[in-house]
Design an enzyme around this catalytic site. Structure first.
Site, PDB file in Angstrom:
ATOM      1  N   CYS A   2       0.772  -0.756   0.400  1.00 19.85           N
ATOM      2  CA  CYS A   2       0.016   0.170   0.016  1.00 19.85           C
ATOM      3  C   CYS A   2       1.204   1.516  -0.074  1.00 19.85           C
ATOM      4  O   CYS A   2       2.122   0.882   0.379  1.00 19.85           O
ATOM      5  CB  CYS A   2      -1.132  -0.322   1.008  1.00 19.85           C
ATOM      6  SG  CYS A   2      -1.833  -1.823   1.578  1.00 19.85           S
ATOM      7  N   ARG A  27       2.121   0.952  -5.734  1.00 20.72           N
ATOM      8  CA  ARG A  27       1.953  -0.011  -4.875  1.00 20.72           C
ATOM      9  C   ARG A  27       1.156  -0.146  -4.196  1.00 20.72           C
ATOM     10  O   ARG A  27       0.803  -1.649  -3.468  1.00 20.72           O
ATOM     11  CB  ARG A  27       2.894   1.240  -3.299  1.00 20.72           C
ATOM     12  CG  ARG A  27       4.269   1.344  -3.568  1.00 20.72           C
ATOM     13  CD  ARG A  27       4.323   2.789  -2.810  1.00 20.72           C
ATOM     14  NE  ARG A  27       4.359   2.375  -1.696  1.00 20.72           N
ATOM     15  CZ  ARG A  27       5.462   1.481  -1.097  1.00 20.72           C
ATOM     16  NH1 ARG A  27       6.865   1.272  -1.874  1.00 20.72           N
ATOM     17  NH2 ARG A  27       5.278   0.307   0.646  1.00 20.72           N
ATOM     18  N   TRP A  74      -3.413  -2.019  -1.094  1.00 22.69           N
ATOM     19  CA  TRP A  74      -3.571  -3.771  -1.918  1.00 22.69           C
ATOM     20  C   TRP A  74      -4.004  -4.400  -0.935  1.00 22.69           C
ATOM     21  O   TRP A  74      -3.127  -4.990   0.335  1.00 22.69           O
ATOM     22  CB  TRP A  74      -1.738  -3.606  -2.437  1.00 22.69           C
ATOM     23  CG  TRP A  74      -1.532  -5.222  -3.112  1.00 22.69           C
ATOM     24  CD1 TRP A  74      -1.938  -4.806  -4.314  1.00 22.69           C
ATOM     25  CD2 TRP A  74      -1.566  -6.225  -2.968  1.00 22.69           C
ATOM     26  NE1 TRP A  74      -1.157  -6.570  -4.813  1.00 22.69           N
ATOM     27  CE2 TRP A  74      -1.447  -7.212  -3.897  1.00 22.69           C
ATOM     28  CE3 TRP A  74      -1.015  -6.220  -0.735  1.00 22.69           C
ATOM     29  CZ2 TRP A  74      -0.922  -8.264  -3.875  1.00 22.69           C
ATOM     30  CZ3 TRP A  74      -0.667  -7.510  -0.957  1.00 22.69           C
ATOM     31  CH2 TRP A  74      -0.566  -9.132  -2.073  1.00 22.69           C
ATOM     32  N   ASN A 100       0.531   0.673   5.891  1.00 24.96           N
ATOM     33  CA  ASN A 100       1.293   0.008   5.230  1.00 24.96           C
ATOM     34  C   ASN A 100       1.895  -0.966   6.027  1.00 24.96           C
ATOM     35  O   ASN A 100       2.449  -0.726   6.809  1.00 24.96           O
ATOM     36  CB  ASN A 100       2.332   0.489   3.941  1.00 24.96           C
ATOM     37  CG  ASN A 100       3.107  -0.207   3.533  1.00 24.96           C
ATOM     38  OD1 ASN A 100       2.540  -1.489   2.462  1.00 24.96           O
ATOM     39  ND2 ASN A 100       4.022   0.426   2.742  1.00 24.96           N
ATOM     40  N   GLY A 101       1.004  -2.950   5.884  1.00 21.26           N
ATOM     41  CA  GLY A 101       2.710  -3.651   6.210  1.00 21.26           C
ATOM     42  C   GLY A 101       1.050  -4.242   6.456  1.00 21.26           C
ATOM     43  O   GLY A 101       0.324  -4.227   6.224  1.00 21.26           O
ATOM     44  N   GLU A 463      10.737 -16.087 -17.485  1.00 22.18           N
ATOM     45  CA  GLU A 463      10.353 -14.278 -17.694  1.00 22.18           C
ATOM     46  C   GLU A 463       9.645 -14.026 -18.526  1.00 22.18           C
ATOM     47  O   GLU A 463       8.342 -13.500 -18.599  1.00 22.18           O
ATOM     48  CB  GLU A 463      11.951 -13.517 -17.901  1.00 22.18           C
ATOM     49  CG  GLU A 463      11.561 -12.428 -17.904  1.00 22.18           C
ATOM     50  CD  GLU A 463      10.832 -11.913 -17.235  1.00 22.18           C
ATOM     51  OE1 GLU A 463      10.365 -12.190 -15.760  1.00 22.18           O
ATOM     52  OE2 GLU A 463      10.109 -10.338 -17.003  1.00 22.18           O
ATOM     53  N   LYS A 467       5.694 -12.165 -17.866  1.00 21.75           N
ATOM     54  CA  LYS A 467       4.773 -11.174 -18.707  1.00 21.75           C
ATOM     55  C   LYS A 467       4.114 -11.028 -18.827  1.00 21.75           C
ATOM     56  O   LYS A 467       2.921 -10.385 -19.011  1.00 21.75           O
ATOM     57  CB  LYS A 467       6.323 -10.855 -19.838  1.00 21.75           C
ATOM     58  CG  LYS A 467       7.256 -10.431 -19.221  1.00 21.75           C
ATOM     59  CD  LYS A 467       6.836  -8.549 -18.430  1.00 21.75           C
ATOM     60  CE  LYS A 467       7.060  -9.168 -17.527  1.00 21.75           C
ATOM     61  NZ  LYS A 467       8.296  -8.962 -16.271  1.00 21.75           N
ATOM     62  N   GLU A 470       1.713 -11.219 -16.128  1.00 19.39           N
ATOM     63  CA  GLU A 470       0.914 -10.639 -15.369  1.00 19.39           C
ATOM     64  C   GLU A 470       0.236  -9.033 -16.462  1.00 19.39           C
ATOM     65  O   GLU A 470      -0.905  -8.446 -15.805  1.00 19.39           O
ATOM     66  CB  GLU A 470       2.257  -9.735 -15.096  1.00 19.39           C
ATOM     67  CG  GLU A 470       3.091 -10.441 -14.071  1.00 19.39           C
ATOM     68  CD  GLU A 470       4.237  -9.813 -14.084  1.00 19.39           C
ATOM     69  OE1 GLU A 470       4.624  -9.235 -13.001  1.00 19.39           O
ATOM     70  OE2 GLU A 470       5.586  -9.649 -14.854  1.00 19.39           O
ATOM     71  N   HIS A 486       8.289 -35.011 -21.611  1.00 22.22           N
ATOM     72  CA  HIS A 486       8.530 -35.804 -20.204  1.00 22.22           C
ATOM     73  C   HIS A 486       6.853 -35.083 -19.207  1.00 22.22           C
ATOM     74  O   HIS A 486       7.006 -34.661 -18.157  1.00 22.22           O
ATOM     75  CB  HIS A 486       8.691 -35.293 -19.185  1.00 22.22           C
ATOM     76  CG  HIS A 486      10.914 -36.343 -19.724  1.00 22.22           C
ATOM     77  ND1 HIS A 486      11.011 -37.511 -19.951  1.00 22.22           N
ATOM     78  CD2 HIS A 486      11.465 -35.411 -19.895  1.00 22.22           C
ATOM     79  CE1 HIS A 486      11.612 -37.465 -20.418  1.00 22.22           C
ATOM     80  NE2 HIS A 486      12.495 -36.353 -20.279  1.00 22.22           N
ATOM     81  N   LYS A 581       4.144  -3.745  -7.447  1.00 22.47           N
ATOM     82  CA  LYS A 581       4.722  -2.844  -8.108  1.00 22.47           C
ATOM     83  C   LYS A 581       6.282  -3.333  -7.228  1.00 22.47           C
ATOM     84  O   LYS A 581       6.700  -4.359  -7.388  1.00 22.47           O
ATOM     85  CB  LYS A 581       5.138  -1.728  -8.825  1.00 22.47           C
ATOM     86  CG  LYS A 581       6.343  -2.142  -9.014  1.00 22.47           C
ATOM     87  CD  LYS A 581       6.788  -1.517 -10.729  1.00 22.47           C
ATOM     88  CE  LYS A 581       7.955  -0.932 -11.297  1.00 22.47           C
ATOM     89  NZ  LYS A 581       8.076  -2.166 -11.717  1.00 22.47           N
TER      90      LYS A 581
END
Ligand code: G6P
Length: 586
Positions: A2, A27, A74, A100-101, A463, A467, A470, A486, A581
């Protein structure tokens, strides 16, 4: 996760707070709220949605007064609802807080407060802070005592700002970022300098376990024992305030397009730090490389290039996993921690474990004022400027360039890289996106994408899958080419798309064979390669370059593919749902 913000000064607080929140939206962006104090009364507005949406509906920026607090959320505890949005006021309405936390013992505290007669309106852990503050303030009538008693009871990781009805503002920090901005006639409190950089570049990075009390024209910074704490005023780089989209539709697109420049800047002015890193690496038996998300994927690439070109063995470790295997870290080793923000809680925790084992900490970081940079023995700067898009793009390629520079030195320049020439080849990719855009259109209704690569192209497949997930919310999975038979081959049918990373290196012919095996099962193939083949339904051409650089030239077209597929799917590429982020909670 947050963002929290506070303002105390001569200006009207609400519009300043809303502006700051907008800049820190990366955030967390599921809800937003502001509370201000005027004439000894607290007024509060909050709602679900992003800052601009909520502000245009309920006009957060019209609240009166010169003192205020704000928050973008968030969600961790409780759904995304108006009630769960911050600020939260105490039962009396005389104190409001933003947090925040995570308060780990909130259930226990809530029960005690309920037994004392307090009501709770939200499902959040944060609301206990407001009521605890009220309880202690009613007893002591003193802000300092109130904060001291409150922080002695709460457990967890937190930064909070509390506004009292009499106009006092206080903020405490414990393992979450909190910065004080010192203006001409005003003070700012913020999770990130972006919250106030427009107004001042003088900042105090509060130490862990300290709090600040703001009053007219003065402030005091104390530790959790109530003693005066040491602090220093830092000049913050204004560059991090220059986060504008310019002519680009989204930050993500702008950041992808900045890469020809940012790869040239990566590690600039950190030459000594690179030397020092190389020296430590030469003399250490064990080297661990850690990070989260995209930054962890860089660690996977580091493993490949370091062993191949410098004959140095490293162990990549997912930052969040280290706490469950702290004994895997040998004493007196090296930990290279990679993080764009330098604030990811998991990375900071990994560093803490490393320090306990007496390891040297090397940070590869974009934000040089971040907690990670301050914890590290050696700091190498990514120098890629503010990255606002939640999905990491330019910071990833900057990390890789720094790793290449380390490899070059470690291998006594056995590999030579002409980065200027390489930057030109990236421009070429960025100027020819028609094919990429057309291919993105084909992904609109696809539910599963598999991404395949061998050797150094395997971590790039991982990666690339990140992408796609997300930005487009499509299920995507990176696979090592040889693993196809496999298991994953069972999933191949006409509904599936497979991206094949197949550059002209030693993996080429094996990967081409995998492509044919997949094609035989009816799946559609997107080939990312410098060589055309009839097996690809869609060919995304990458430039013919120095093999060592394939990872960077492969990921850029997939960043673009993911971006354009996001537009096709009408998702917000800058702010994917449920993500943030900078993940400052564990
Ligand atoms: C979040 C972001 C990812 C990022 C990761 C690590 O999960 O959404 O894009 O890769 O954090 O961030 P860091 O700042 O530590 O590199």
């Amino acid at each position: 996760m947050c963002s929290i913000i506070g303002y105390y000064g001569k200006g009207i607080a609400a519009p300043i707070l809303v502006k700051g929140l907008k800049r820190m939206e990366y955030r967390g962006y599921d809800s937003v709220g502001v509370a201000t104090e005027s004439n000894n009364q607290i007024e509060l507005k909050k709602g679900i949605g992003k800052v601009n949406e909520v502000n245009s509906k309920i006009h957060l920026d019209t609240l009166p007064g010169k003192i205020g607090i704000g928050h973008t959320r968030w969600a961790t505890h409780g759904k995304v609802t108006d009630f769960n949005a911050h600020p939260h006021s105490s039962n009396s309405g005389k104190i409001a807080i933003v947090h925040n936390g995570i308060i780990e013992n909130f259930e226990e505290l809530k029960k005690q407060l309920e037994a004392d007669g307090y009501d709770f309106k939200s499902e959040t852990d944060s609301e206990v802070i407001a009521n605890l503050l009220q309880k202690h303030y009613e007893k002591t009538g003193d802000v300092k005592e109130t904060i001291l008693q409150t922080v002695s009871e709460i457990k967890g990781h937190y930064a909070f700002v509390a506004m009292f009805e009499n106009g006092q503002l206080a903020a405490a920090r414990f393992h979450e970022p909190l910065i004080v901005g010192i203006g001409q006639d005003d003070f700012f409190l913020s999770s990130d300098v972006l919250g106030f950089i427009e107004f001042t570049d003088d900042a105090i990075y509060l130490e862990n376990g300290t709090f600040v009390i703001l009053e007219k024209n003065k402030f005091q910074i104390l530790d959790f024992n109530g003693e005066h704490a040491k602090y220093g005023i830092t000049k913050v780089s204004k560059e991090f305030g220059d986060a504008y989209k310019g002519d680009y539709a989204h930050f993500t697109l702008k950041e992808i397009y900045e890469q020809p420049e940012t790869i040239l800047k990566a590690g600039e002015k950190s030459e000594e730090a690179v030397e020092q890193t190389v020296d430590y690496m030469r003399h250490s038996k064990n080297i661990y490389v850690t990070g989260s998300g995209t930054s962890y994927n860089s660690a996977l690439i580091a493993k490949q290039i370091l062993s191949k070109y410098a004959k140095v063995r490293i162990e990549p470790i997912i930052a969040s996993e280290l706490q469950f295997a702290p004994d895997s870290i040998e004493e007196n080793s090296i930990i290279i921690a990679i993080s764009q923000s330098g604030e990811s809680a998991d990375v900071l925790e990994a560093v803490k474990i490393g320090k306990q084992a007496n390891c040297k900490i090397i940070a590869i970081v974009n934000l040089l004022t971040s907690s990670l940079a301050r914890e590290a023995d050696v700091v190498i700067g990514m120098n890629c400027g503010p990255e606002i898009g939640v999905a990491a793009t330019k910071s990833f390629t900057a990390q890789l360039v720094i790793l290449y520079k380390i490899v070059q030195k470690l291998s006594n320049n056995k590999i030579t890289i002409n980065f200027e020439k390489f930057a030109e080849s990236i421009v070429e990719t960025l100027e020819n996106t028609t094919k990429i855009q057309q291919t993105a259109g084909k992904l609109k209704d696809v539910s599963d994408v598999y991404i395949l690569g061998r050797g150094i192209n395997h971590p790039i497949a991982i990666e690339a899958a990140l992408k796609l997930k997300e930005l487009t919310y499509i299920h995507a999975e990176g696979i090592a080419g040889g693993e196809l038979k496999h298991g994953p081959l069972a999933l191949m049918d006409t509904n599936v798309f497979v991206i094949i990373f197949n550059p002209n290196d030693s993996t080429y012919s094996d990967t081409l064979t995998s492509a044919r095996e997949i094609k035989a099962r009816g799946a559609k193939i997107i080939g990312v390669s410098d060589i055309e083949s009839d097996v690809y339904d869609y060919w995304i051409k990458i430039p013919k370059i120095n093999q060592v650089l394939y990872p960077i030239s492969e990921i850029i077209p997939v960043q673009l593919l993911s971006y354009y597929a996001a537009l096709e799917k009408d998702t917000d590429p800058d702010y994917p749902r449920n993500l943030a982020k900078s993940v400052t909670v564990k």
